[in-house]
Enzyme design. Structure first.
Site, PDB file in Angstrom:
ATOM      1  N   GLY A  57      26.136  69.507   8.952  1.00  0.00           N
ATOM      2  CA  GLY A  57      26.380  69.702  10.236  1.00  0.00           C
ATOM      3  C   GLY A  57      27.692  69.220  10.638  1.00  0.00           C
ATOM      4  O   GLY A  57      28.352  68.369  10.109  1.00  0.00           O
ATOM      5  N   CYS A  84      25.498  65.766   2.899  1.00  0.00           N
ATOM      6  CA  CYS A  84      26.789  65.620   3.686  1.00  0.00           C
ATOM      7  C   CYS A  84      26.406  64.975   5.071  1.00  0.00           C
ATOM      8  O   CYS A  84      25.953  63.824   5.161  1.00  0.00           O
ATOM      9  CB  CYS A  84      27.335  67.138   3.958  1.00  0.00           C
ATOM     10  SG  CYS A  84      28.991  67.086   4.647  1.00  0.00           S
ATOM     11  N   TYR A  85      26.396  65.781   6.135  1.00  0.00           N
ATOM     12  CA  TYR A  85      25.990  65.292   7.419  1.00  0.00           C
ATOM     13  C   TYR A  85      24.490  64.645   7.215  1.00  0.00           C
ATOM     14  O   TYR A  85      24.433  63.499   7.755  1.00  0.00           O
ATOM     15  CB  TYR A  85      26.049  66.308   8.455  1.00  0.00           C
ATOM     16  CG  TYR A  85      25.312  65.455   9.767  1.00  0.00           C
ATOM     17  CD1 TYR A  85      26.418  64.593  10.657  1.00  0.00           C
ATOM     18  CD2 TYR A  85      24.208  65.764  10.309  1.00  0.00           C
ATOM     19  CE1 TYR A  85      25.732  63.952  11.671  1.00  0.00           C
ATOM     20  CE2 TYR A  85      23.744  65.067  11.525  1.00  0.00           C
ATOM     21  CZ  TYR A  85      24.725  64.229  12.383  1.00  0.00           C
ATOM     22  OH  TYR A  85      24.020  63.854  13.482  1.00  0.00           O
ATOM     23  N   HIS A 177      28.276  69.292  -1.441  1.00  0.00           N
ATOM     24  CA  HIS A 177      27.325  70.485  -0.907  1.00  0.00           C
ATOM     25  C   HIS A 177      26.725  71.093  -2.414  1.00  0.00           C
ATOM     26  O   HIS A 177      27.513  71.896  -3.052  1.00  0.00           O
ATOM     27  CB  HIS A 177      27.991  71.648   0.010  1.00  0.00           C
ATOM     28  CG  HIS A 177      28.211  71.159   1.275  1.00  0.00           C
ATOM     29  ND1 HIS A 177      27.116  71.225   2.241  1.00  0.00           N
ATOM     30  CD2 HIS A 177      29.188  70.764   2.106  1.00  0.00           C
ATOM     31  CE1 HIS A 177      27.633  71.033   3.468  1.00  0.00           C
ATOM     32  NE2 HIS A 177      28.760  70.369   3.401  1.00  0.00           N
ATOM     33  N   GLU A 179      24.351  73.241  -2.538  1.00  0.00           N
ATOM     34  CA  GLU A 179      23.853  74.536  -2.320  1.00  0.00           C
ATOM     35  C   GLU A 179      24.977  75.593  -2.616  1.00  0.00           C
ATOM     36  O   GLU A 179      24.735  76.907  -2.616  1.00  0.00           O
ATOM     37  CB  GLU A 179      23.236  74.677  -0.897  1.00  0.00           C
ATOM     38  CG  GLU A 179      24.497  74.388   0.237  1.00  0.00           C
ATOM     39  CD  GLU A 179      24.564  73.406   0.633  1.00  0.00           C
ATOM     40  OE1 GLU A 179      24.666  72.254  -0.307  1.00  0.00           O
ATOM     41  OE2 GLU A 179      24.926  72.944   1.770  1.00  0.00           O
ATOM     42  N   ASP A 235      14.094  97.669   2.168  1.00  0.00           N
ATOM     43  CA  ASP A 235      13.222  96.771   2.931  1.00  0.00           C
ATOM     44  C   ASP A 235      12.037  97.835   3.588  1.00  0.00           C
ATOM     45  O   ASP A 235      10.948  97.025   3.391  1.00  0.00           O
ATOM     46  CB  ASP A 235      14.037  96.100   4.105  1.00  0.00           C
ATOM     47  CG  ASP A 235      15.138  95.392   3.760  1.00  0.00           C
ATOM     48  OD1 ASP A 235      15.477  95.055   2.676  1.00  0.00           O
ATOM     49  OD2 ASP A 235      15.902  95.045   4.294  1.00  0.00           O
ATOM     50  N   LYS A 377      16.674  88.920   0.981  1.00  0.00           N
ATOM     51  CA  LYS A 377      16.842  90.047   0.283  1.00  0.00           C
ATOM     52  C   LYS A 377      16.511  90.097  -1.304  1.00  0.00           C
ATOM     53  O   LYS A 377      15.849  90.840  -1.610  1.00  0.00           O
ATOM     54  CB  LYS A 377      18.099  90.563   0.715  1.00  0.00           C
ATOM     55  CG  LYS A 377      18.528  91.941   0.357  1.00  0.00           C
ATOM     56  CD  LYS A 377      18.267  92.975   1.354  1.00  0.00           C
ATOM     57  CE  LYS A 377      18.478  94.371   1.039  1.00  0.00           C
ATOM     58  NZ  LYS A 377      18.210  95.173   2.001  1.00  0.00           N
TER      59      LYS A 377
END
Ligand code: XMP
Length: 521
Positions: A57, A84-85, A177, A179, A235, A377
């Site tokens: 963040g 991180c944060y 990070h 991710e 979708d 998705k």
């Protein structure tokens, strides 16, 4: 309550928080993202996470009033990973120190094992096989003293505490990070974390199918009916097939054919739903009405609004004629549902008014049914496969609600629609023939409002110019132009000019997003 294990991601406002949940879902772990403002002790107790991840963040823990998780988190007895944060929050809250950033570090870095514990810690399983790990750093502040119980198990030249571990409490904290794609082994690190937290990888689309069908039955009840608008996209199709499995013929689908679909698209949807799935389907063939409403409309927003308004009107008329329904199904996805953390709170500008069946449920007194609202998705595609939708359908590129109208800058006419449809079909055929379809997020042709002079045979031509667009993207928010080779482009241009009457010149759009958008309008 869901049967599967749940992981809670507390969002502190990083741009990439969603990716944490996506990576975890890929690992078969059900994760939900919630903003820090919402997560208090009661929320934690009700959510009952099996593990918690604290996102990155923009704030600084060195500033008073910086966002923190509730103190109850540290007493839950479940594993926690701070990113991180999130790492800085863990250290600040648990008795370490963090220093405000004179050492801003952005971009690629290499982490090496640190301390004797490194080799044995389960967080590092399968890592450091080549000696060091490439990671993505993006931080201003940094930890200067770990909290009691933590020791460094990974370090980089700029970050002596790149990976901190307190194995007894199963608390982990990383400065980078894991991710993002720029941390190539990041998913493995997240995998190690969820494994040491005891997750079974029980989040699969097969399990979700049964769960979702039961939830739809519970929500809709024994007698109520459901309406579902089909757009031709993945979708709404997956939502429809899932709902049909739950309530059978109490589902009616409506395909509002605004005459702005691609070549063969409406027929394909009708064949798939009526013939293969036996789902009651109303094909509202309303092209002429939309064309009449669009006559003389050239402004992009006016076009979108005209189509949106008429779409709702037509949908409503057909729905009423079919006897109405208590529920309206929508293919809303998780990224639209995640509440974003806003520090500034200001209104953002409208770039384009997006098209959906806005306002209809209230107007018709219907309740909303959104069976995909917890899915990304990729998961919708996986669920589509699980439900037996054809692979080619499941892999389709996204297509915008206002259809070809926003691919014809200027006035939309029947003649232009016919030219664009034919050209777009040749372009997509080329992409498929060259095996490029799945490498591209979205590809389409757009008819430019420009006529140019050309020479065909011995004669002069004065015809329309066509733009080809193809982009790669992860979520449609940003995009890069696809780097076709020149031979492909010239072969495609030749085919289009030869096979489609009305076009004598072809351009390739190399604009990325930003500054461009994917669609031309
Ligand atoms: P833009 O042009 O904004 O498009 O870069 C981003 C993605 O959204 C799609 N798009 C829409 N989808 N209704 C939709 O359902 C709309 O009104 C709409 N406008 C754009 C676009 O095709 C791309 O995938």
């Amino acid at each position: 309550m869901a049967a599967h294990d749940r992981l809670l991601v507390i969002d502190f406002g990083s741009q990439v928080t969603q990716l944490i949940a996506r990576r975890l879902r890929e690992l078969g772990v059900y994760a939900e993202v919630h903003p820090f403002q919402k997560v208090d002790a009661d929320f934690l107790a009700a959510f009952a996470p099996k593990a918690v991840i604290l996102s990155g963040g923009p704030a600084s823990v060195t500033e008073p009033g910086s966002p923190r998780p509730p103190a109850a988190l540290w007493r839950l007895g479940v594993p926690v990973l701070g990113i991180c944060y999130g790492q800085q929050v863990m250290m600040a809250d648990l008795g370490g120190s963090v220093e405000a950033g004179h050492h801003r570090e952005f971009g690629r870095a290499f982490v090496e094992p640190a301390g004797g514990a490194a080799a044995r810690d389960p967080f590092l399983d399968g890592l450091f096989e080549t000696g060091r790990e490439e990671v993505w750093m993006s931080h201003g502040d940094r930890v200067t003293r770990p909290a009691p119980g933590f020791s460094a198990i990974g370090m980089s030249p700029g970050a002596p505490f790149a990976i901190l571990a307190d194995p007894a409490r199963r608390f982990y904290a990383v400065q980078f990070h894991p991710e993002v794609h720029h941390t190539p082994n990041g998913t493995r690190m997240l995998g190690n974390f969820v494994r040491l937290a005891g997750f079974r990888g029980d989040w699969t689309m097969g399990a979700y199918r049964a769960e979702a069908v039961a939830a739809i039955r519970a929500q809709v009840g024994e007698t109520a009916r459901v309406l579902c608008g089909l757009s031709g996209g993945v979708d709404s199709a997956v939502a429809a097939v899932l709902i049909h499995e739950a309530v059978g013929d109490r589902l009616t689908c409506v395909l509002v054919d605004h005459g702005l679909l691609r070549q063969g698209e409406a027929a394909e949807v009708v064949a798939l739903f009526r013939d293969s799935y036996n789902i009651p389907l109303i094909h509202a063939d309303e092209g002429p009405r939309f064309l009449a409403a669009l006559a003389g409309v050239t402004d992009p927003e006016a076009k979108r609004k005209t189509i949106g308004r008429l779409f709702v009107e037509v949908f409503e008329a057909h729905a009423r004629a079919a006897g109405g329904a208590e529920f309206l199904a929508q293919g809303t996805l998780y990224p639209d549902v995640i509440e974003s953390v806003s520090f500034h709170g200001g209104p953002s500008v409208t770039i384009k008014s997006h098209h959906n069946v806005g306002g209809l449920p209230e107007k018709m007194g219907m309740k909303l049914l959104e069976p995909l609202r917890m899915l990304f998705k990729d998961e919708v595609r996986a669920l589509g496969r699980e439900l037996g939708l054809p692979e080619a359908f499941v892999r389709r590129h996204p297509f915008p609600g206002p259809g070809l109208a926003i691919r014809i800058p200027g006035e939309v006419t029947a003649e232009k629609l016919a030219i664009l449809r034919a050209a777009d079909a040749v372009y997509l055929d080329q992409i498929r023939r060259h095996g490029l379809y799945d490498a591209i997020w979205q590809a389409f042709a757009a008819l430019l409002p420009v006529r140019t002079v050309g020479v065909m045979g011995d004669g002069r031509s004065y015809d329309w110019a066509l733009a080809l667009r193809a982009v790669t993207s992860v979520d449609g928010m940003t995009a890069d132009s696809y780097p076709f080779d020149h031979a492909f482009l010239s072969e495609t241009a030749t085919r289009i000019v030869n096979e489609v009457r009305g076009i004598n010149r072809v351009f390739y759009d190399v604009t990325s997003k930003p500054p461009g958008t994917i669609e031309l309008e």
